[in-house]
Design a protein around this motif. Sequence first.
Motif, PDB file in Angstrom:
ATOM      1  N   GLU A  33       4.743  -5.976  56.610  1.00  0.00           N
ATOM      2  CA  GLU A  33       6.149  -5.743  56.978  1.00  0.00           C
ATOM      3  C   GLU A  33       6.419  -4.286  57.325  1.00  0.00           C
ATOM      4  O   GLU A  33       7.172  -3.986  58.253  1.00  0.00           O
ATOM      5  CB  GLU A  33       7.059  -6.191  55.816  1.00  0.00           C
ATOM      6  CG  GLU A  33       7.095  -7.703  55.625  1.00  0.00           C
ATOM      7  CD  GLU A  33       7.647  -8.112  54.255  1.00  0.00           C
ATOM      8  OE1 GLU A  33       8.053  -7.205  53.481  1.00  0.00           O
ATOM      9  OE2 GLU A  33       7.650  -9.318  53.947  1.00  0.00           O
ATOM     10  N   GLU A  34       5.794  -3.361  56.561  1.00  0.00           N
ATOM     11  CA  GLU A  34       6.118  -1.947  56.739  1.00  0.00           C
ATOM     12  C   GLU A  34       5.200  -1.222  57.725  1.00  0.00           C
ATOM     13  O   GLU A  34       5.635  -0.327  58.438  1.00  0.00           O
ATOM     14  CB  GLU A  34       6.074  -1.232  55.378  1.00  0.00           C
ATOM     15  CG  GLU A  34       7.146  -1.713  54.408  1.00  0.00           C
ATOM     16  CD  GLU A  34       7.076  -1.006  53.064  1.00  0.00           C
ATOM     17  OE1 GLU A  34       6.175  -0.135  52.900  1.00  0.00           O
ATOM     18  OE2 GLU A  34       7.911  -1.303  52.208  1.00  0.00           O
ATOM     19  N   ASP A  35       3.922  -1.585  57.758  1.00  0.00           N
ATOM     20  CA  ASP A  35       2.964  -0.835  58.577  1.00  0.00           C
ATOM     21  C   ASP A  35       2.675  -1.468  59.937  1.00  0.00           C
ATOM     22  O   ASP A  35       2.235  -0.784  60.850  1.00  0.00           O
ATOM     23  CB  ASP A  35       1.642  -0.661  57.812  1.00  0.00           C
ATOM     24  CG  ASP A  35       1.793   0.266  56.624  1.00  0.00           C
ATOM     25  OD1 ASP A  35       2.197   1.419  56.835  1.00  0.00           O
ATOM     26  OD2 ASP A  35       1.518  -0.159  55.492  1.00  0.00           O
ATOM     27  N   ASN A  36       2.869  -2.786  60.020  1.00  0.00           N
ATOM     28  CA  ASN A  36       2.623  -3.481  61.286  1.00  0.00           C
ATOM     29  C   ASN A  36       1.286  -3.076  61.912  1.00  0.00           C
ATOM     30  O   ASN A  36       1.219  -2.548  63.018  1.00  0.00           O
ATOM     31  CB  ASN A  36       3.779  -3.194  62.259  1.00  0.00           C
ATOM     32  CG  ASN A  36       3.794  -4.146  63.430  1.00  0.00           C
ATOM     33  OD1 ASN A  36       3.254  -5.250  63.340  1.00  0.00           O
ATOM     34  ND2 ASN A  36       4.386  -3.716  64.536  1.00  0.00           N
ATOM     35  N   PRO A  37       0.171  -3.295  61.216  1.00  0.00           N
ATOM     36  CA  PRO A  37      -1.134  -2.808  61.688  1.00  0.00           C
ATOM     37  C   PRO A  37      -1.642  -3.541  62.930  1.00  0.00           C
ATOM     38  O   PRO A  37      -1.332  -4.710  63.156  1.00  0.00           O
ATOM     39  CB  PRO A  37      -2.049  -3.066  60.498  1.00  0.00           C
ATOM     40  CG  PRO A  37      -1.399  -4.185  59.750  1.00  0.00           C
ATOM     41  CD  PRO A  37       0.078  -4.012  59.930  1.00  0.00           C
TER      42      PRO A  37
ATOM     43  N   LEU B 141       0.102  -7.268  50.170  1.00  0.00           N
ATOM     44  CA  LEU B 141      -0.275  -7.549  51.551  1.00  0.00           C
ATOM     45  C   LEU B 141       0.963  -7.759  52.427  1.00  0.00           C
ATOM     46  O   LEU B 141       1.052  -7.228  53.543  1.00  0.00           O
ATOM     47  CB  LEU B 141      -1.165  -8.793  51.580  1.00  0.00           C
ATOM     48  CG  LEU B 141      -1.813  -9.161  52.906  1.00  0.00           C
ATOM     49  CD1 LEU B 141      -2.743  -8.049  53.373  1.00  0.00           C
ATOM     50  CD2 LEU B 141      -2.585 -10.469  52.767  1.00  0.00           C
ATOM     51  N   LEU B 142       1.919  -8.531  51.914  1.00  0.00           N
ATOM     52  CA  LEU B 142       3.146  -8.773  52.684  1.00  0.00           C
ATOM     53  C   LEU B 142       3.901  -7.470  52.943  1.00  0.00           C
ATOM     54  O   LEU B 142       4.449  -7.255  54.024  1.00  0.00           O
ATOM     55  CB  LEU B 142       4.041  -9.768  51.944  1.00  0.00           C
ATOM     56  CG  LEU B 142       3.545 -11.216  51.908  1.00  0.00           C
ATOM     57  CD1 LEU B 142       4.389 -12.054  50.965  1.00  0.00           C
ATOM     58  CD2 LEU B 142       3.565 -11.828  53.310  1.00  0.00           C
ATOM     59  N   LYS B 143       3.898  -6.605  51.951  1.00  0.00           N
ATOM     60  CA  LYS B 143       4.578  -5.313  52.113  1.00  0.00           C
ATOM     61  C   LYS B 143       3.907  -4.487  53.204  1.00  0.00           C
ATOM     62  O   LYS B 143       4.579  -3.868  54.042  1.00  0.00           O
ATOM     63  CB  LYS B 143       4.563  -4.552  50.782  1.00  0.00           C
ATOM     64  CG  LYS B 143       5.396  -3.273  50.820  1.00  0.00           C
ATOM     65  CD  LYS B 143       5.394  -2.563  49.479  1.00  0.00           C
ATOM     66  CE  LYS B 143       6.277  -1.307  49.561  1.00  0.00           C
ATOM     67  NZ  LYS B 143       6.185  -0.495  48.334  1.00  0.00           N
TER      68      LYS B 143
ATOM     69  N   GLY C 159       1.884  -1.179  38.657  1.00  0.00           N
ATOM     70  CA  GLY C 159       1.907  -2.472  39.328  1.00  0.00           C
ATOM     71  C   GLY C 159       1.032  -2.432  40.570  1.00  0.00           C
ATOM     72  O   GLY C 159       0.017  -1.747  40.615  1.00  0.00           O
ATOM     73  N   ILE C 160       1.484  -3.128  41.611  1.00  0.00           N
ATOM     74  CA  ILE C 160       0.662  -3.255  42.809  1.00  0.00           C
ATOM     75  C   ILE C 160       1.334  -2.620  44.017  1.00  0.00           C
ATOM     76  O   ILE C 160       0.709  -1.905  44.801  1.00  0.00           O
ATOM     77  CB  ILE C 160       0.395  -4.762  43.126  1.00  0.00           C
ATOM     78  CG1 ILE C 160      -0.278  -5.419  41.923  1.00  0.00           C
ATOM     79  CG2 ILE C 160      -0.486  -4.921  44.349  1.00  0.00           C
ATOM     80  CD1 ILE C 160      -1.570  -4.772  41.505  1.00  0.00           C
ATOM     81  N   THR C 161       2.614  -2.884  44.181  1.00  0.00           N
ATOM     82  CA  THR C 161       3.293  -2.449  45.407  1.00  0.00           C
ATOM     83  C   THR C 161       3.813  -1.010  45.326  1.00  0.00           C
ATOM     84  O   THR C 161       4.233  -0.445  46.323  1.00  0.00           O
ATOM     85  CB  THR C 161       4.469  -3.391  45.731  1.00  0.00           C
ATOM     86  OG1 THR C 161       5.341  -3.451  44.600  1.00  0.00           O
ATOM     87  CG2 THR C 161       3.950  -4.795  46.037  1.00  0.00           C
TER      88      THR C 161
END
Length: 882
Positions: free
Chosen positions: A47-51, A42-44, A153-155
Amino acid sequence: MAEKLVLIDGNSIAYRAFFALPLLNNDKGVYTNAVYGFTTMLLKILEEDNPDHMLVAFDAGKTTFRHKTYEEYKGGRQKTPPELSEQFPVLKELLDAFEIKHYQLDQFEADDIIGTLATQAKDSNYDVKVISGDKDLLQLVSEKVKVSLTKKGITNVDTYDPDFLMEKMEIRPDQVIDLKALMGDSSDNIPGVPGVGEKTAVKLLKQFDKLETIYEQLDDVSGKKLKEKLENHKKEAFMSKELVTIEQKAPVEVGLEDLKYNDYEPQKVASVFRDLGFQSLISRVAVNEDGDPGQESPKDWEEIEVTVLSELPADIITGEEAVVVEMLHENYHASPIVGISIVNSKGNYFISIEDAKNCEEFVNWVQDSSKEKWVFDAKRTLVALRRHGMVLRGAAFDLLLASYLINPAENNHDIPAISHRMNERAVRYDEEVYGKGAKMKVPDDQAVMQEHITRKAKVLFKLKESMEAQLKENEQYNLYKDLEMPLALILGDMEHGGVQVDVKRLQDMGDELDHRLTDIKKEIYDLAGEEFNLNSPKQLGPILFEKLNLPVIKKTKTGYSTSADVLEQLQDEHEIIEKILLFRQLGKLKSTYIEGLLKVVNRDTSKIHTRFNQALTQTGRLSSIEPNLQNIPIRLEEGRKIRQAFVPSKENWVMFASDYSQIELRVLAHIAQDEKLITAFKEGKDIHTQTASEVFDKSPEEVTSQMRRQAKAVNFGIVYGISDYGLSQSLGITRKEAKSFIEKYLSSYPGVKEYMSESVQEAKRLGYVTTFMNRRRYLPEINSRNFNQRSFAERTAMNTPIQGSAADVIKKAMIDLDNRLKQEHLQARMLLQVHDELILEAPEEELDKLKQIVPEVMEKTVALDVPLEVDYSFGPSWYDAK
């Protein structure tokens, strides 16, 4: 620029996170590995998509509209592990903290919610990203909808658009449902066409485009067997296509505007992270204006007014004060006091140590047992004040000990950490005020330090009532009040008093070891036929395995392994091995113990002041540090001789040592209520000979020393939860033989076998085990699907009540003995506790009295169904007292 919508398949990501990460749990025993993995993803995304818009979709239940089509839909799927199920409510609480919408719809799956909203968003010209681990969602891929599938993994994800899907799978998005219709999906129990795999399905779709065309042109399908499979399973194929087709017009009750995402409040999320134990993630969400990570902003805290005192007016003392005596370093024997804070119902006060020790009213108050003091770490506080001539009396509450008993698995019990766990967060972490490690120092602004210490005392004052309530709820208040609290003050006196050391004797031992090491080194060189660096594996390896041609046991990346376990296996191969092992042992004795002890001797008093860890081990056992006097090796005579340097502090005094005989085995006999064990101890039999007699089916007279040694290893192995592998290593036998020994032991002592089974079942039911005095050890891994984690927890469930109860007995004996020494008005004092042994020093004229009262007190400290037995000895040094 188009609005950006992120849709997350909650069940899929949580499920993958759960199996990708080892089981984690916070200090409350709540499993958190799925939540942690989900959070990192979720944090990724944030941080990356800025929805601009977000939703996490969840499945509503086991039954969906698809079950009307096919009752066996998702049949055969394993039940969700309870360790995962219990994390979904926690995950939703976390999403609430992030202010991210989550939603589920009765009779529909998360896929259908995502499909419906993705279609709406695409039609409204949104850019959509879907995150899942389920390939079914690839049917939603378009120029406006990208689907990210978790890989490892997840990310770590692959993000599919139409081009990447074609490159990766050689199909279009609209063909995904046809692919699944043909190949089926065992995870969802979708039959498809048996015998048709992904390659065959892709080949068919390349030729015929879609499922309907395949069946319209079935005669054109090459391969008789394939044609037969398709023909025989046409019904299943079309049913499968219906099942895998995501509903894009589900009656979803949330609209795109409901999914608007306006970012989260960092401190709100950081607070949840702290409760969950996600310390490593805090810095990613919460940064204050001053750049300090993970701490609520001081501007949001309740303001406190600190009154700085130069003396202690009598009218401010209520008799119930929270007191924090602040020192910067762990080694409080050497660390100066930087200030003292007192908080009560009247106000918040601060006084410097210089003003405090020069203030008669303050000294009298510290030493007045009728005035309650609520402290953090009574032992530490007592030692610190004793250094300034003040004797702490009236310590009625200890925050450290309360926290330790409530959360024994937690490794941080300082005031800020405790306060955060208890949702009292208005205090900084020490490193934010003082810095870390060698850089720790008192801040230039004295007001900052005064406020920090006073905030600690205020937290202590606030938490006292709730901590005591929790101890009472856990039925641990008596353990805390009657055992740990009085023991803390006894240990404080022992630490302050220290142990006298004969420095000259230690230095002479060091010289003797130097000569021994030189002689052994020469013998090794003679056997090797050359000189080399004994401490270099690169030089030792070729000598042993090339020149002397010893068998190679193990190799490393850099050459031959010369580790202790390798050398031990080679002992019978060449006499050089035994000398190398002895050289290493004596070298360690000199560097770690002789030189190590000399470094910590107080130059003014020639005493060593070890620190006893009372709030560390989960079994309740004490340990000691700086130096660790419980760990002086005594198997080697050279190691045992180190005890010669520990001597009485006065002339014509002696060292007096007393220890429990086989206390863990006696505790085991009592807890397990095993008749044979109880009888053996009551009749004074040698328990190891008795066990050997049972295990080897021999009369006691026929038991050899080898049999007794093996029985002893099994006896203590049971106490410490040893496995067949561990026992095989200990005795140098096969695992099969070790397993046979353990099985024979358990059949010989059925009460022990029953106890072991019941302790595991009780731990599974409660989540913890307890000792005689209700000390708890939480075992969240007891129901783990991971065999190794579960096995460890099961062994711990068996041995903690034994080891922990033995620790309780010894602690109580120390309190009883301290009381008795005072009642008898003896000068004798306790110096050390080493495992099952108590070491005292006393005038020679008190010896007869000690011989009587020490065993009497220790043997009667608790009433067991077997007798406790105490041995004692005495002499001019600790060595001679054993």
